[in-house]
Design an enzyme around this catalytic site. Sequence first.
Site, PDB file in Angstrom:
ATOM      1  N   SER B  45      16.120  -6.907  -9.351  1.00  8.11           N
ATOM      2  CA  SER B  45      16.167  -6.205 -10.652  1.00  8.11           C
ATOM      3  C   SER B  45      16.700  -4.876 -10.231  1.00  8.11           C
ATOM      4  O   SER B  45      16.009  -4.089  -9.255  1.00  8.11           O
ATOM      5  CB  SER B  45      14.761  -5.889 -11.223  1.00  8.11           C
ATOM      6  OG  SER B  45      15.193  -5.473 -12.490  1.00  8.11           O
ATOM      7  N   GLU B  46      17.723  -4.198 -10.933  1.00  7.60           N
ATOM      8  CA  GLU B  46      18.611  -3.175 -10.318  1.00  7.60           C
ATOM      9  C   GLU B  46      17.603  -1.802 -10.462  1.00  7.60           C
ATOM     10  O   GLU B  46      18.224  -0.887  -9.974  1.00  7.60           O
ATOM     11  CB  GLU B  46      19.738  -3.019 -11.211  1.00  7.60           C
ATOM     12  CG  GLU B  46      19.620  -2.751 -12.668  1.00  7.60           C
ATOM     13  CD  GLU B  46      19.673  -3.926 -13.364  1.00  7.60           C
ATOM     14  OE1 GLU B  46      19.255  -5.126 -12.972  1.00  7.60           O
ATOM     15  OE2 GLU B  46      20.287  -3.975 -14.535  1.00  7.60           O
ATOM     16  N   ASN B  47      16.513  -1.900 -11.352  1.00  4.89           N
ATOM     17  CA  ASN B  47      15.721  -0.578 -11.169  1.00  4.89           C
ATOM     18  C   ASN B  47      15.136  -0.401  -9.844  1.00  4.89           C
ATOM     19  O   ASN B  47      14.505   0.658  -9.576  1.00  4.89           O
ATOM     20  CB  ASN B  47      14.758  -0.574 -12.289  1.00  4.89           C
ATOM     21  CG  ASN B  47      13.861  -1.839 -12.256  1.00  4.89           C
ATOM     22  OD1 ASN B  47      14.031  -2.719 -11.973  1.00  4.89           O
ATOM     23  ND2 ASN B  47      12.637  -1.455 -12.474  1.00  4.89           N
TER      24      ASN B  47
END
Lengths: 217, 217, 233, 233
Positions: B45-47
Amino acid sequence: MLDKNGIAKRIAKEVKDGYYVNLGIGIPTLVANFVRDDIEVEFQSENGVLGMGPFPFEGEEDADVINAGKQTITTLPGASFFDSATSFAMIRGKHVHLTILGAMEVAQNGDIANWKIPGKMVKGMGGAMDLVASADNIIVAMMHTNKKGESKLLKECSLPLTGVGCVTKIVTNLAVLEIKDNAFHLIERAPGVTVEEIKNATEGELIVNGDIPEMIL
Amino acid sequence: MLDKNGIAKRIAKEVKDGYYVNLGIGIPTLVANFVRDDIEVEFQSENGVLGMGPFPFEGEEDADVINAGKQTITTLPGASFFDSATSFAMIRGKHVHLTILGAMEVAQNGDIANWKIPGKMVKGMGGAMDLVASADNIIVAMMHTNKKGESKLLKECSLPLTGVGCVTKIVTNLAVLEIKDNAFHLIERAPGVTVEEIKNATEGELIVNGDIPEMIL
Amino acid sequence: MINKKVNNVTEALKGVKSNMTFMLGGFGLSGIPENAIAELVKLNVRNVTCISNNAGVDDFGLGLLLQNKQIKKMISSYVGENDEFERQMLSGELEVELTPQGTLAEKCRAAQAGFPAFYTPAGFGTEVAEGKETREFDGKMYVLEPAFKADFAFVKAWKGDEAGNLIFKGTARNFNANMCGAAKITVAEVEELVPAGELDPNQIHIPGIFIQRIFQGNNYEKRIEQRTVRQRN
Amino acid sequence: MINKKVNNVTEALKGVKSNMTFMLGGFGLSGIPENAIAELVKLNVRNVTCISNNAGVDDFGLGLLLQNKQIKKMISSYVGENDEFERQMLSGELEVELTPQGTLAEKCRAAQAGFPAFYTPAGFGTEVAEGKETREFDGKMYVLEPAFKADFAFVKAWKGDEAGNLIFKGTARNFNANMCGAAKITVAEVEELVPAGELDPNQIHIPGIFIQRIFQGNNYEKRIEQRTVRQRN
């Protein structure tokens, strides 16, 4: 005239409270020994450590904890380890306040040469090119003349450059000098050294304005 | 015709052993529920998390452990947390093998639009522009037509683009299609859907080569 | 969890061939991939290009490959402390591309992170910038440096897990961290390989996604280059 | 050790003025500098530019500054979940610069690391690239994006020490890490501030050199935006 420890001692007075400092190999390394202990300073080594302490006690050396000179070191409370890219982010991003390094030649326009003697000595620049290209505050620690007695403070560097127009201050065995307006400006004399002696040992343009005080160590 | 879960189930078959996968918000998130459990897959997840697991049990939510949809999540053994720049190093550096995301429009040349309806909806692109510009393997999950019944597979996108020429595969409620040579190539029909129905729902150039099999879910 | 564990250095170096470009972590002899280097000597691959901050010493580290004349080209920032290196370079047997240390690190990071090139002030106005594009931003001059391209990266970490997650120790982190994921295949050797789940996800230095193969290394010598100590009083 | 500790949020925000540019860490409401935001509301600085991945929700995070009409311009990647934001933007009261998330992160990192600009593929061919320089490398197109310039960065960490060293927790690390050292002054607030020497030097996420002021934060609400759970069976 100063010896290497004398040069280091004089440079230590340039280290101010709250400074992060990168020390090159040689005379610069000695500076750490003379920094006042009533100010807060941290030493950064470009191989990936901030908050370097003294050498370890015998038997406590750790192959995984070294400085950029490959010497075994210790760390002080508040230290941190990081990778090489982050280390140069500190340097390139101007988070390191003062860089002290040696030189083979410095020119009156602030050029510095300290990494290569063509056909003779090619060890590489290490982190020196990044340091001199990035730092706003660079002090060169060196002997005023080379082993043949030739001046290392020149009109123009003869050796391949490490950086252009970047040196602002030089501390030698004879003097403290600042570089501006394409000239060396004499600021202080080493104990017992005359202005005349400094003039004779400086090939580049030397500006002597008024009385030049002897340095206080 | 497929529902959202059906689309997710079909896309899950594209997830291969050893893949790192980034799932967008909406239908893509559902894909995780249908991936075979005899293959090794990790969700990014890009966070800033790799190795996402299922939602936490009630009472075990942690405000400091969320996915890019701001949902509370858990992590699986082997997971890691990292900063945003490192997260996009994974994406831009092509270390993530598969990106699955939704779209408002896809054009026959692979252009995608999914972030803005001028004057109406401007929520921002989040990580979508980085994902589509970087990934070699992008699957779009969406309904074949919008709420007004208009095709979302177009000759040219009418909305502001998210990326150019980047989509290679689309799974809709009606079909699986590949994009190449400036056309949509029909690969599979959803259960009970005819080629004619797919043709009618596709505004862009549609290539139908030979018999088109019904997809196996 | 995607399992990256291989059984030994032989499996880890599968596909290594002559004429390839390798990245090797370490600063001086600290944090060098000792097991991979020994295997490269054994495999006797020739004409290789090595990207490594230093070139080892005469009888350890990359010095072993130099003694064996396996290296065609070195890309480094500092290559002192190595007589055989100097001999080969001066005789023209060895090609050398000296690169500022920060530029070397960032050329790795650019490859890892998918940046094609970057602008750095290091080396502007020096022979390092010769033939390279330069450009002014905000009154300061910069040199455009391309990302590295390499076939294998060999890195050494302190601890690792089967998912390929790595934790380094002290200054042995150095270039090892930046080389992960910067080559087509990254091979990590670790002093201690643990099952996935044993390392705190919050304390991973390099996530396993950047690693293709990981193995439990052995017989680490961890030689000290400059043993400096102070006396107890 | 250089001591970065200040006593409270008031001291930490000394020098903050209207018309400045601020960076604020966090992703959604996760990891936002709650104490600094509350103080910015209290100080009532006006016409500020905020660089932050998101804009909070109506009644929390940067939404509080929006309600108070303190923000002139937002630089963000995603601004959904905020009605007041949408209203101000559509009415033209609020300037908005939408930036791809990876570009946003790297514009911070470039500022931190002294890179003037960088080439990224994100946004090429879209309105994000309009008016920007583009360039081909190896057959792929890239957009040149400049580093951010900001007056203050406000970040929130889990643990910190007096030397300014930071450790983040979970996905609350996000942009907080990349914003450290990316502005003229970086202010870190932490859930737990410890004396120097208590944190393992090997496990520091952000070294204190990137931080100018650190303080013990308090009353963290740590609101969850999307509480999603599964049932125990």
